[in-house]
Write a protein that holds these residues in place. Structure first.
Motif, PDB file in Angstrom:
ATOM      1  N   ARG A  76     -41.912   6.864   6.756  1.00  0.00           N
ATOM      2  CA  ARG A  76     -41.760   7.982   7.679  1.00  0.00           C
ATOM      3  C   ARG A  76     -42.081   7.561   9.107  1.00  0.00           C
ATOM      4  N   GLU A 109     -43.845   7.995  12.348  1.00  0.00           N
ATOM      5  CA  GLU A 109     -45.044   8.720  12.751  1.00  0.00           C
ATOM      6  C   GLU A 109     -45.183   8.799  14.268  1.00  0.00           C
ATOM      7  N   ASP A 152     -43.638  18.505  16.117  1.00  0.00           N
ATOM      8  CA  ASP A 152     -44.755  18.808  15.220  1.00  0.00           C
ATOM      9  C   ASP A 152     -44.930  17.778  14.103  1.00  0.00           C
ATOM     10  N   SER A 153     -44.003  16.816  14.013  1.00  0.00           N
ATOM     11  CA  SER A 153     -44.109  15.835  12.936  1.00  0.00           C
ATOM     12  C   SER A 153     -44.112  14.384  13.415  1.00  0.00           C
TER      13      SER A 153
END
Length: 130
Positions: A76, A78, A115-116
Motif C-alpha cells: 500500500r 503510505e 485521508d489514506s
C-alpha cells in the motif's frame, strides 16, 4: 471508461492513445505508478493554472516523487513526497508556497486520497536571468 483484459494485465483505449496496465512493468504501467502520476499531474496542473492566473512567469517546472510503500499491507502507498523545482523570473518563495497550498486544496486527486496517503510537498525556485 472501459478496460479490457489482456494476458498480462488490462488495456484501455483513450482518445489520445492506448494505456496498458500490469503488475509487471514489462507489459504496462504499474497501478502504483499511475496513482502517483495522477496525484503529481493533478497537483502540478492546478498549481500551474494558479501561477498563470497570477501572472507568475514560469519557464519550467519539474516534480520528483518519492514513494513509501508498506509491504506488510499489500504494498500500500503510505506516503508520497512531491518536490517541485520551479524555474522562472521574479519568483517569490513565500508566494509560491501559498499557491502550492491553494493548489493542494483544489486538486481532486490529492483530496481523494488525503485521508489514506500522507502527501508532503516541497519546492525550490531557480531564478533565471532575463
Amino acid at each position: 471508461m472501459e478496460f479490457h483484459l489482456k494476458e498480462e494485465g488490462m488495456r484501455i483505449d483513450l482518445d489520445y492513445g492506448q494505456l496498458d496496465i500490469s503488475s509487471n512493468d514489462e507489459y504496462g504501467f504499474r497501478p502504483f505508478q499511475l496513482m502517483v502520476a495522477s496525484i503529481a499531474g493533478c497537483s502540478a496542473s492546478v498549481f500551474r493554472k494558479i501561477l498563470s492566473k497570477q501572472r507568475t512567469e514560469i519557464a519550467d517546472m519539474t516534480i520528483t516523487a518519492e514513494v513509501e510503500r508498506n509491504e506488510q499491507e499489500a504494498n500500500r502507498i503510505e506516503r508520497i513526497d512531491l518536490h517541485y523545482v520551479i524555474k522562472g523570473y521574479n519568483l517569490d518563495d513565500e508566494k509560491l508556497y501559498k499557491n502550492l497550498a491553494l493548489a493542494r486544496k483544489n486538486c481532486s486527486m490529492v483530496r481523494s486520497v488525503e485521508d489514506s496517503i500522507h502527501i508532503e510537498e516541497t519546492l525550490e525556485s531557480v531564478e533565471l536571468s532575463s
